[in-house]
Every structure is written in C-alpha cells, then in structure tokens.
Enzyme design. Structure first.
Site, mmCIF file in Angstrom:
data_model
loop_
_atom_site.group_PDB
_atom_site.id
_atom_site.type_symbol
_atom_site.label_atom_id
_atom_site.label_comp_id
_atom_site.label_asym_id
_atom_site.label_seq_id
_atom_site.Cartn_x
_atom_site.Cartn_y
_atom_site.Cartn_z
ATOM 1 N N SER A 20 0.748 -1.181 -0.029
ATOM 2 C CA SER A 20 -0.018 -0.015 0.030
ATOM 3 C C SER A 20 0.925 1.370 0.078
ATOM 4 O O SER A 20 0.505 2.219 -0.751
ATOM 5 C CB SER A 20 -1.109 -0.093 1.284
ATOM 6 O OG SER A 20 -2.192 -0.997 1.043
ATOM 7 N N LYS A 69 -8.586 -6.169 11.216
ATOM 8 C CA LYS A 69 -9.491 -5.590 10.545
ATOM 9 C C LYS A 69 -11.060 -5.664 11.278
ATOM 10 O O LYS A 69 -11.793 -4.934 11.068
ATOM 11 C CB LYS A 69 -9.926 -6.540 9.134
ATOM 12 C CG LYS A 69 -8.712 -6.042 8.182
ATOM 13 C CD LYS A 69 -8.545 -7.003 7.060
ATOM 14 C CE LYS A 69 -9.255 -6.035 5.629
ATOM 15 N NZ LYS A 69 -8.862 -6.849 4.524
ATOM 16 N N ASP A 106 -12.984 -3.660 0.199
ATOM 17 C CA ASP A 106 -12.315 -4.825 -0.527
ATOM 18 C C ASP A 106 -13.479 -5.365 -1.547
ATOM 19 O O ASP A 106 -13.029 -5.965 -2.554
ATOM 20 C CB ASP A 106 -12.007 -5.947 0.521
ATOM 21 C CG ASP A 106 -11.073 -5.840 1.296
ATOM 22 O OD1 ASP A 106 -10.042 -5.079 0.997
ATOM 23 O OD2 ASP A 106 -10.891 -6.206 2.555
#
Ligand code: ATR
Length: 277
Positions: A20, A69, A106
């Site tokens: 990222s 997450k 996502d």
C-alpha cells in the site's frame, strides 16, 4: 500560519510486505500532493490507543490490515453499511470531534476491478461460483449480491464456514460441497478463487475445472503469481481471465481520495510499479 501536510498510512502486523505505501506514494507523486502515507506495525493490544493518537498527529485516516480488520470495526464511532455487512474494516477516516468512521472497500475493489478489466461484464450476467469462504469471500459476496448477482454457488473445504456466509447473506447463496465443481460451474457467468490455493508457497489449486466454458469470466484474488494455475486452467478452457492485482489497487482508491482529496487512477504504470521487485 502553519502548512498542514496530509498524512495517512496503513496499520498491520506484520506490515513490512504491504504494498500500500508504494501505491499511495505513486498516487501522491502523480497528483502533486505533498502528503505522506506511512506503514505502521502495531500490536493488537495497542490498536485502540494508536487510533486515538493518530488524528492528533495530523492523520486524516488509515488503512488497516491483518490482524486488525475486525477490531477496527468494533472500535468505530460510525461504520458504513458495507463494513457492517462484511464484519470487518480496511479503511478508517478520523472524524472531527474524535473517533473514526470504518469502511470496507475490499468488495468494492473486487467489483471495480472486474468492471474495469472485463468489458461488458456485469454481476447480473449469471450465477457466480465462489471457491473459499474466508474474509475475502465475505467482502466479495457482499459486493456481488449488491451488484445484482442472481445466485452465488459457494464451496469451501470447511463447509460450515460456507454455511455461515449463506446464513448471513440469504437465499441467493447456495452452498455446495468442496469439489462439486460441475454443479458450481454449470452455466456460471463468473468464477472466483478466494482461497490461498495457488499462491506462491501454498498448495496448488487442484479442483477439476473441466466444466469451465468460453464466455465465463474467471478471476483470482491471488496475485503472486499474477497468472495463477487457476487462471491458467480457466484460460485453457477459453474463459476470459482477470488477475487479482487490480482488486488491491481499486480497494485503495476510496481512502486515497477521501484523505488526500485526490483522484486516484488505476493505470498500467501503477500495475507495473506494483509488480516490480
Ligand atoms: P482470506 O481473508 O484471504 O479469505 P482466510 O479467512 O484465512 O483468508 O481464508 C482462507 C480461505 O482459503 C478459506 O476459504 C480456506 O478454507 P477453510 O475455511 O477450509 O480453511 C481456504 N484454504 C486455505 N488453504 C486451503 C487448502 N489447502 N485447501 C482448500 N482450501 C484452503
């Protein structure tokens, strides 16, 4: 007068392999934005205090990845409907007055990748066969159902996990036994591998794909290697194939645009940069 340099980053553990920073760095440079995107390795026990501190240090938001997450969603002041439905967050935006909004991009990234790479393809085209029922599958099911997929045929080595997703997402999700590929692929329009099978260092993808046909679209969330054995087998049978790198790129777009006020583009040179050693 103080000049405010926009800051964002990614939190995970480990974080060294995250691509990222490279991607956001490319977008910052390309768009002439004087911001920074910083990788941060954070222990689960420290997540809440880090997320309290970062906005005070000038951060607009962060991506979160494994293993944070679910905890990031649980600690959110607000959450988007898709983050709630998926049960996990990957994109956090700090709110004025404290706390953060949790989003999950996502499934968006998965769908945007197919829509961008496969001309004319739509989720409504026909039944979708999905191999695997982990966290990635959950995001993909949500996005495909939202986009109008008529039916999802879901199979997972551990069948109970697939049944859990069917219970969560409703009657359009049909669970098949692991290996029932003929029933899953019959007249399917879209075929998705969400397992780690075929990833470098993992066992091979060895399910029988002989029922794949030209006109089907096959995609894999694995992108190391880019041409997975699953995609190669699909291509040999005439299916259109879309590799998984684009999902990673597209899932980053909403956060970048929100935090840096940019207009991130998924381009061939970004793909090449991400594939460079
Ligand atoms: P992710 O967030 O990437 O989906 P995950 O939640 O760990 O990661 O899910 C990994 C998926 O790959 C699961 O569907 C897993 O099947 P199980 O639920 O049975 O574990 C699947 N998977 C991993 N290794 C596998 C193998 N050797 N054979 C079949 N499926 C496998």
């Amino acid at each position: 007068m103080s000049l405010r340099i926009p800051l964002a980053g990614v939190i995970g553990n480990p974080i060294g392999h995250s691509k990222s920073p490279r991607m956001h760095g490319h977008w910052l440079a390309r768009q002439g934005i004087a911001g920074h995107y910083i990788p941060m390795e954070v222990e689960p026990a420290d997540l809440a205090s880090v997320l309290e501190t970062l906005p005070r240090a000038g951060f607009a938001g962060v991506n979160v990845t494994i293993p944070h997450k679910e905890a990031a969603l649980a600690g959110a002041r607000r959450a988007t409907p898709r983050a709630r439905a998926i049960g996990a967050a990957n994109t956090l935006t700090f709110l004025p007055g404290g706390g953060y909004e949790a989003d999950n991009t996502d499934g968006y990234g998965f769908h945007a990748n197919l829509a961008g790479a496969a001309e004319g393809w739509q989720a409504q085209d026909g039944p979708v066969a999905v191999f695997g029922a982990g966290g990635a599958a959950r995001a993909i099911l949500h996005a495909m159902l939202e986009a109008g997929a008529p039916e999802i045929r879901l199979m997972n080595r551990t069948r109970a996990r697939a049944e859990g997703l069917a219970t969560a997402f409703g009657p359009r999700v049909r669970v098949l036994d692991w290996g029932e590929t003929d029933a899953a692929l019959k007249d399917a329009a879209t075929v998705v591998n969400t397992t780690s099978l075929g990833m470098a260092g993992q066992p091979a993808f060895d399910l029988d794909l002989s029922a794949m046909r030209p006109g089907m679209l096959a995609t894999d969330i694995v992108y190391t290697p880019l041409e997975t054995p699953f995609l190669q087998a699909a291509a040999r049978r005439g299916a259109q194939v879309v590799d998984g790198l684009g999902m990673l790129l597209w899932q980053g777009v909403p956060g970048f645009n929100r935090w840096f006020g940019g207009d991130a583009q998924v381009t061939a040179d970004l793909r090449a940069l991400m594939l460079a050693p």
